[in-house]
Design a protein around this motif. Structure first.
Motif, PDB file in Angstrom:
ATOM      1  N   ASP A  93      31.998  40.888  47.521  1.00  0.00           N
ATOM      2  CA  ASP A  93      32.321  41.472  46.210  1.00  0.00           C
ATOM      3  C   ASP A  93      32.532  40.386  45.162  1.00  0.00           C
ATOM      4  O   ASP A  93      32.088  40.514  44.019  1.00  0.00           O
ATOM      5  CB  ASP A  93      33.578  42.343  46.295  1.00  0.00           C
ATOM      6  CG  ASP A  93      33.313  43.658  47.019  1.00  0.00           C
ATOM      7  OD1 ASP A  93      32.125  44.022  47.159  1.00  0.00           O
ATOM      8  OD2 ASP A  93      34.284  44.322  47.441  1.00  0.00           O
ATOM      9  N   SER A 103      26.943  38.707  38.518  1.00  0.00           N
ATOM     10  CA  SER A 103      26.607  39.757  37.537  1.00  0.00           C
ATOM     11  C   SER A 103      26.820  39.289  36.100  1.00  0.00           C
ATOM     12  O   SER A 103      26.365  39.911  35.163  1.00  0.00           O
ATOM     13  CB  SER A 103      27.474  41.009  37.763  1.00  0.00           C
ATOM     14  OG  SER A 103      27.274  41.502  39.055  1.00  0.00           O
ATOM     15  N   SER A 147      25.434  37.469  47.915  1.00  0.00           N
ATOM     16  CA  SER A 147      25.403  38.238  46.663  1.00  0.00           C
ATOM     17  C   SER A 147      24.410  39.396  46.717  1.00  0.00           C
ATOM     18  O   SER A 147      24.142  40.056  45.723  1.00  0.00           O
ATOM     19  CB  SER A 147      25.072  37.319  45.486  1.00  0.00           C
ATOM     20  OG  SER A 147      23.812  36.713  45.680  1.00  0.00           O
ATOM     21  N   LYS A 192      35.591  42.524  35.595  1.00  0.00           N
ATOM     22  CA  LYS A 192      35.082  43.801  35.051  1.00  0.00           C
ATOM     23  C   LYS A 192      33.993  44.402  35.949  1.00  0.00           C
ATOM     24  O   LYS A 192      33.686  45.576  35.854  1.00  0.00           O
ATOM     25  CB  LYS A 192      34.496  43.585  33.638  1.00  0.00           C
ATOM     26  CG  LYS A 192      35.526  43.149  32.609  1.00  0.00           C
ATOM     27  CD  LYS A 192      34.819  42.820  31.287  1.00  0.00           C
ATOM     28  CE  LYS A 192      35.793  42.185  30.299  1.00  0.00           C
ATOM     29  NZ  LYS A 192      35.078  41.678  29.105  1.00  0.00           N
ATOM     30  N   HIS A 193      33.378  43.555  36.782  1.00  0.00           N
ATOM     31  CA  HIS A 193      32.273  44.021  37.640  1.00  0.00           C
ATOM     32  C   HIS A 193      32.734  44.387  39.057  1.00  0.00           C
ATOM     33  O   HIS A 193      31.931  44.689  39.916  1.00  0.00           O
ATOM     34  CB  HIS A 193      31.175  42.952  37.732  1.00  0.00           C
ATOM     35  CG  HIS A 193      30.458  42.724  36.423  1.00  0.00           C
ATOM     36  ND1 HIS A 193      29.385  43.478  36.038  1.00  0.00           N
ATOM     37  CD2 HIS A 193      30.704  41.847  35.421  1.00  0.00           C
ATOM     38  CE1 HIS A 193      28.977  43.063  34.852  1.00  0.00           C
ATOM     39  NE2 HIS A 193      29.752  42.069  34.455  1.00  0.00           N
ATOM     40  N   ILE A 194      34.041  44.296  39.281  1.00  0.00           N
ATOM     41  CA  ILE A 194      34.540  44.633  40.631  1.00  0.00           C
ATOM     42  C   ILE A 194      35.093  46.049  40.632  1.00  0.00           C
ATOM     43  O   ILE A 194      35.879  46.410  39.773  1.00  0.00           O
ATOM     44  CB  ILE A 194      35.622  43.620  41.097  1.00  0.00           C
ATOM     45  CG1 ILE A 194      34.962  42.276  41.382  1.00  0.00           C
ATOM     46  CG2 ILE A 194      36.331  44.116  42.339  1.00  0.00           C
ATOM     47  CD1 ILE A 194      35.862  41.190  41.899  1.00  0.00           C
ATOM     48  N   SER A 226      34.054  38.523  35.397  1.00  0.00           N
ATOM     49  CA  SER A 226      33.690  38.943  36.751  1.00  0.00           C
ATOM     50  C   SER A 226      34.554  40.109  37.213  1.00  0.00           C
ATOM     51  O   SER A 226      34.084  41.014  37.894  1.00  0.00           O
ATOM     52  CB  SER A 226      33.848  37.783  37.741  1.00  0.00           C
ATOM     53  OG  SER A 226      32.994  36.728  37.399  1.00  0.00           O
ATOM     54  N   TYR A 264      39.937  39.700  47.026  1.00  0.00           N
ATOM     55  CA  TYR A 264      38.653  40.413  47.060  1.00  0.00           C
ATOM     56  C   TYR A 264      37.789  39.853  48.188  1.00  0.00           C
ATOM     57  O   TYR A 264      37.926  38.686  48.566  1.00  0.00           O
ATOM     58  CB  TYR A 264      37.917  40.270  45.717  1.00  0.00           C
ATOM     59  CG  TYR A 264      38.647  40.942  44.571  1.00  0.00           C
ATOM     60  CD1 TYR A 264      38.624  42.330  44.433  1.00  0.00           C
ATOM     61  CD2 TYR A 264      39.376  40.195  43.650  1.00  0.00           C
ATOM     62  CE1 TYR A 264      39.311  42.951  43.392  1.00  0.00           C
ATOM     63  CE2 TYR A 264      40.064  40.807  42.609  1.00  0.00           C
ATOM     64  CZ  TYR A 264      40.024  42.185  42.491  1.00  0.00           C
ATOM     65  OH  TYR A 264      40.703  42.801  41.475  1.00  0.00           O
ATOM     66  N   ARG A 273      29.140  38.806  44.248  1.00  0.00           N
ATOM     67  CA  ARG A 273      28.303  39.755  43.512  1.00  0.00           C
ATOM     68  C   ARG A 273      28.803  39.877  42.067  1.00  0.00           C
ATOM     69  O   ARG A 273      28.018  39.900  41.124  1.00  0.00           O
ATOM     70  CB  ARG A 273      28.321  41.119  44.203  1.00  0.00           C
ATOM     71  CG  ARG A 273      27.230  42.056  43.648  1.00  0.00           C
ATOM     72  CD  ARG A 273      27.323  43.463  44.158  1.00  0.00           C
ATOM     73  NE  ARG A 273      27.180  43.542  45.588  1.00  0.00           N
ATOM     74  CZ  ARG A 273      27.979  44.250  46.379  1.00  0.00           C
ATOM     75  NH1 ARG A 273      28.996  44.923  45.885  1.00  0.00           N
ATOM     76  NH2 ARG A 273      27.781  44.299  47.670  1.00  0.00           N
ATOM     77  N   ALA A 274      30.134  39.938  41.903  1.00  0.00           N
ATOM     78  CA  ALA A 274      30.727  40.062  40.564  1.00  0.00           C
ATOM     79  C   ALA A 274      30.425  38.833  39.718  1.00  0.00           C
ATOM     80  O   ALA A 274      30.038  38.941  38.554  1.00  0.00           O
ATOM     81  CB  ALA A 274      32.228  40.268  40.685  1.00  0.00           C
TER      82      ALA A 274
END
Length: 201
Positions: free
Chosen positions: A174, A181, A104, A199-201, A197, A170, A177-178
């Motif tokens: 990614d 977040s 992450s 929305k953060h990619i 999640s 994905y 990390r998403a």
């Protein structure tokens, strides 16, 4: 060279243990986290070892399982992190925490270890993020926790959501990390976490 050492634990020091293996007392340097888990002196133990040879020294480093030993071997390939730094890092964080922090790109968590600054933490992530596989890391975490139910709820739904994102195509980095977040609430389900999640990619 020496894959593991099995024998009687004869002594515990501040940074090492001594194991009697067929009449030979082997001094093994171990992370503080493993030292805390060690049973009483006189008990039979099995420690997975890495044999490190330098011009001026030959040392055995010990770990609770083969995955942590493998992680240590990866950590010491990063310039600026020798065996001492790798051991300190694995004493401050569990192997699973380190793997997930790398995936992450969480340099802040890695920098919590003594002797590892923010710059070294970022370098470590950069050099190792392609060498740590998310699916393997989740499976390792589950193996160490025995069942997914044994994991903390936050980690459990993060693992499920990250697996779902990788199934959607994905990359593991990614996906993780998403997932990381998103702030997780007590009532949150895997589906809700997945939606947020994305929305953060």
């Amino acid at each position: 060279m020496i894959s593991y050492v099995a024998g009687q634990l004869v002594a515990k020091g501040e940074t090492c243990v001594v194991v009697d293996h067929q009449g030979i007392g082997l001094e093994i340097l171990v992370p503080g986290s493993l030292l805390e888990q060690m049973p009483a002196v006189g008990t039979e133990v099995k420690i997975y070892t890495y044999f490190h040879v330098r011009e001026d020294a030959m040392q055995l480093f010990g770990f609770a399982n083969p995955e942590d030993k493998e992680l240590f071997q990866l950590l010491i390939t990063v310039s600026g992190i020798g065996p001492k730094g790798g051991l300190a890092l694995m004493g401050a964080l569990t192997g699973d925490d380190i793997r997930f922090a790398i995936l992450s790109e969480d340099a802040k968590t890695i920098a919590k270890a003594p002797g590892i600054g923010a710059k070294t933490a970022k370098k470590l992530i950069l050099e190792l993020k392609d060498k740590v596989d998310m699916q393997d890391s989740i499976e390792t975490a589950l193996k160490h926790g025995e069942t997914k139910e044994a994991m903390p709820k936050d980690s459990r739904i993060q693992a499920d959501a990250a697996e779902a994102l990788t199934a959607l195509g994905y990359s593991s980095t990614d996906a993780l990390r998403a997932v990381r977040s998103v702030e997780i609430t007590e009532e949150m389900t895997v589906e809700e976490l997945l939606k947020q999640s994305l929305k953060h990619i």
